[in-house]
Enzyme design. Structure first.
Site, short mmCIF file in Angstrom:
data_model
loop_
_atom_site.label_atom_id
_atom_site.label_comp_id
_atom_site.label_asym_id
_atom_site.label_seq_id
_atom_site.Cartn_x
_atom_site.Cartn_y
_atom_site.Cartn_z
CG HIS A 142 28.48 90.13 75.54
ND1 HIS A 142 28.83 88.80 75.54
CD2 HIS A 142 27.69 90.32 74.45
CE1 HIS A 142 28.27 88.21 74.49
NE2 HIS A 142 27.57 89.10 73.82
CD GLU A 188 26.11 86.09 71.73
OE1 GLU A 188 26.97 86.03 72.64
OE2 GLU A 188 25.76 87.16 71.20
FE FE Z 1 26.47 88.79 72.08
#
Ligand code: FE
Ligand code: PHE
Length: 279
Positions: A142, A188
């Site tokens: 991620h 995000e």
């Molecule tokens: Fe992140």
């Protein structure tokens, strides 16, 4: 990487030898950084990295923004789990950012201080096989695949530094609940209008096979024009795909719209929250 506004109790983490590098907060430096020991990535981890990468790369065309695709291509992650030191040479030359290894989520103040100094914390451990499809906590895939490519875009890189500075300031103004939503819906889960459609630039979308398709193509979620006050009024889900996304016209818009002093916004949002509790 996200700030420690998530429900993980860092203080409760202990080193679990079975998990290898995961959550080892015992051997870090005062700024929560750890060295990235490349020899700790075994063949199974390298293989998992390749499969995570291949799955995500196939989904990028028509869904990821141009800046992300260009940087991903340039980074050549197919050669294996990237060495932060190698990437740092190219990144410093382009935008002056540096990647630093961390054991996992960081306390807000530590995270903001890194960003304010143009250091991006990247988790050093990779998810386990049973987490292949979904992981709530940020891991190496991620953090690196989702976040690092965008750091090569100067205007985005500037925004992220200002976010860190804004975080240090918000902490003194009881503004963190509101500011966290800005991180969430931009860094995000941000979408960008490009080539007559929407494209993802948020790391949480770009590192998730399910959410990348859903955020860009599904008729279910609401896609609203980016608006700082609306973003700060919108709670978010940490363990499922989002029900709304905010769409930027450009990264220049992001920088311009977040430039004003947020102190009056925090005061207004706190007053709204108090009024809602009383009502
Ligand atoms: Fe992140
Ligand atoms: N303008 C914000 C403030 O005054 C700082 C900030 C900039 C926060 C960019 C986030 C992103 O607090």
């Amino acid at each position: 990487m996200v700030a420690g506004t998530q429900p993980f109790d860092i203080s409760a983490k202990t080193h679990d030898p079975r998990a290898g590098l995961r959550g080892d907060y015992a051997h870090m430096d005062a700024d929560y950084t750890v060295a990235q020991d490349m020899s700790r990535y075994d063949a199974a981890m390298q293989d998992r990295w390749q499969r995570l990468l291949a799955r995500q790369m196939r989904l990028l065309p028509g869904r990821a923004c141009r800046a992300f695709i260009e940087a991903v291509t340039m980074l050549e992650m197919r050669r294996g789990i990237p060495s932060f030191a190698e990437v740092n040479a190219a990144l410093a030359a382009r935008t002056g950012w540096t990647l630093v290894g961390v054991p996992g989520l960081l306390p807000d103040a530590v995270f903001f201080a890194h960003l304010a100094d143009r250091r991006f914390p990247v988790t050093v451990w990779l998810r386990e096989e049973h987490e292949f499809d979904y992981i709530v906590e940020p891991d190496l895939f991620h953090d690196f695949f989702g976040h690092v490519p965008m750091l090569f875009t100067p205007v985005y890189a500037d925004y992220l530094q200002r976010y860190g500075q804004g975080g240090l300031k918000a902490a003194t103004l009881s503004g963190l609940d509101w500011l966290a939503r800005l991180y969430w819906y931009t860094i995000e889960f941000g979408l960008l209008r490009e080539d007559g459609g929407v494209r993802a630039y948020g790391a949480g979308i770009l590192s998730s096979p399910k959410e990348l398709v859903y955020a860009v193509e599904s008729g279910v979620p609401v896609r609203l024009p980016f608006d700082v006050l609306e973003v700060m009024r919108t709670p978010y889900l940490i363990d499922d795909v989002q029900s709304q996304y905010f769409v930027l016209e450009s990264f220049e818009q992001l920088l311009a719209d977040t430039a004003p002093d947020f102190a009056p916004l925090y005061a207004r949002l706190s007053a709204e929250a108090r009024a809602a509790v009383k009502a």
